[in-house]
Design an enzyme around this catalytic site. Structure first.
Site, PDB file in Angstrom:
ATOM      1  CB  CYS A 294       5.676  -6.941  15.163  1.00 19.36           C
ATOM      2  SG  CYS A 294       5.298  -6.209  13.543  1.00 19.36           S
TER       3      CYS A 294
ATOM      4  CB  CYS B  68       6.640  -2.163  12.925  1.00 18.95           C
ATOM      5  SG  CYS B  68       5.621  -2.414  14.399  1.00 18.95           S
TER       6      CYS B  68
ATOM      7  CB  CYS C  98       5.294  -5.225   9.973  1.00 17.08           C
ATOM      8  SG  CYS C  98       4.287  -3.993  10.805  1.00 17.08           S
TER       9      CYS C  98
ATOM     10  CE  LYS D  68      -1.587  -4.635  13.500  1.00 14.48           C
ATOM     11  NZ  LYS D  68      -0.171  -4.869  13.880  1.00 14.48           N
TER      12      LYS D  68
ATOM     13  NE  ARG E  44       0.648   2.536  12.774  1.00 17.33           N
ATOM     14  CZ  ARG E  44      -0.103   2.404  11.697  1.00 17.33           C
ATOM     15  NH1 ARG E  44      -0.385   3.463  10.960  1.00 17.33           N
ATOM     16  NH2 ARG E  44      -0.581   1.220  11.348  1.00 17.33           N
TER      17      ARG E  44
ATOM     18  NE  ARG F  39       3.194  -0.435   9.896  1.00 13.81           N
ATOM     19  CZ  ARG F  39       3.410   0.007  11.127  1.00 13.81           C
ATOM     20  NH1 ARG F  39       2.404   0.088  11.980  1.00 13.81           N
ATOM     21  NH2 ARG F  39       4.619   0.360  11.524  1.00 13.81           N
TER      22      ARG F  39
ATOM     23  CD  GLU G 164      -5.502 -12.764   6.818  1.00 16.77           C
ATOM     24  OE1 GLU G 164      -4.812 -13.569   7.468  1.00 16.77           O
ATOM     25  OE2 GLU G 164      -5.027 -12.021   5.934  1.00 16.77           O
TER      26      GLU G 164
ATOM     27  CE  LYS H 209      -3.403  -3.092  17.151  1.00 18.63           C
ATOM     28  NZ  LYS H 209      -1.948  -3.222  17.323  1.00 18.63           N
TER      29      LYS H 209
ATOM     30  CB  SER I  46      -3.513   3.698  20.788  1.00 18.37           C
ATOM     31  OG  SER I  46      -3.436   3.725  19.368  1.00 18.37           O
TER      32      SER I  46
END
Length: 323
Positions: A118, A120, A128, A195, A205, A217, A233, A248, A274
């Site tokens: 990625c 980002c 991203c 995602k 982040r 995003r 997807e 995710k 996270s």
């Protein structure tokens, strides 16, 4: 009165172990590490207790601890010294992740390196991809070539698996084409194809210094309200050549993990993100829950939903399994 006696199969620990349907193994785990370019840094991330930003020159000790615990798959995230508007640091030869990968491979040839592909972490705006000057949104097609360059650079450094995470349309197809043309046709793609634009990503982040400097995003990550979109997807990424599929976040999306598992025969990866990790840590630190039991219940719930592998910040799982 006739009734079923289900308790027969719960009568002892040995009996319960024998009939257990799902198991968590060390081999299932992928462990993220945040690597910084600055020297002599081992800084605990306040919003991710027990997780650290680690300098390249201190990385060997972290890798040794993980390896000695039985972890055999690592995912690096980079915190570079400098950033620009197109994320150049993601694909340069001596980028922070490229350096970390070479260190890891020199230490342990059998350690699998999963490369988060990625931009980002390397863009000064935190998005991203490349920003369109007129729409102020990420330009999908201009971002794809940079992702391909990043993937090839990561493989050249020694990455075993490419995991593109920026949710650009066509990213699997373009990366697959680029890898094949470079001769890396045996490198698998673990797509972050499912995602969501989740609020559970906040602590990450902080750790990766990758929060967007403007906007959000939601134009490229998925709406948390949508279920069928995940299957669209998935279908696209399978057609484009992905070998594994990440969902995710995981815990609030176990229905999606099951849907993906039911609609594909490729391995499914649950990302225990996270925010999920930090909520558990906070509750445990306050004495509200038994951390080990809750963590293991979370892990087995992801396996039960259909996950073949789990990305987790909790390397203590290996200690729990040893006990």
């Amino acid at each position: 009165m006739k009734f079923d006696r289900h308790r027969r199969l719960r009568s002892s620990a040995t009996m319960r172990d024998m009939v257990r349907e799902n198991h968590v193994r060390k081999e299932d785990l992928i462990y993220p590490i945040f690597v910084v370019e600055k020297d002599d840094v081992k800084k605990e991330i306040k919003s991710l207790p027990g997780v650290y930003q680690i300098s390249l020159n201190l990385l060997e000790s972290e890798l040794k601890e993980a390896y000695d615990l039985g972890i055999r798959a690592i995912m690096f995230f980079g915190v570079p010294n400098s950033k620009d508007d197109i994320g150049t640091g993601a694909y340069i030869h001596d980028g922070v992740i490229q350096q970390a990968t070479r260190i890891a491979k020199k230490m342990y040839d059998d350690l699998l390196i999963v490369a988060d592909t990625c931009l980002c972490e390397y863009t000064d705006h935190g998005h991203c991809g490349v920003i369109d000057d007129h729409t102020h949104d990420v330009d999908n097609d201009k971002s794809l070539p940079l992702l391909v360059k990043t993937a090839i650079s990561q493989v050249e450094a020694g990455a075993d698996i490419i995991a593109p995470s920026n949710m650009m349309d066509g990213f699997v197809a373009e990366i697959r084409r680029g890898l094949d043309e470079a001769g890396y046709y045996n490198i698998p793609i673990m797509s972050y194809g499912v995602k969501y634009a989740s609020s559970f990503f906040g602590p990450f982040r902080d750790a990766a210094d990758s929060a967007p400097s403007f906007g959000d995003r939601k134009t490229y990550q998925m709406d948390p309200a949508n279920r069928l979109e995940a299957l669209r997807e998935l279908e696209s990424d399978l057609k484009e050549g992905c070998d594994m599929m990440i969902v995710k976040p995981a815990l609030s999306y176990l229905d999606i993990v099951r849907d993906v598992k039911n609609h594909t025969n490729v391995p499914v990866v649950a990302y225990n993100v996270s925010g999920e990790y930090s909520m558990t840590k906070a509750a445990a630190q306050n004495g509200w829950i038994d951390e080990e039991r809750v963590v293991m219940e979370q892990m087995v719930s992801m396996k039960r939903a259909g996950a073949d592998m789990i990305i987790t910040y909790c390397k203590d799982i290996c200690r729990y399994l040893d006990n």
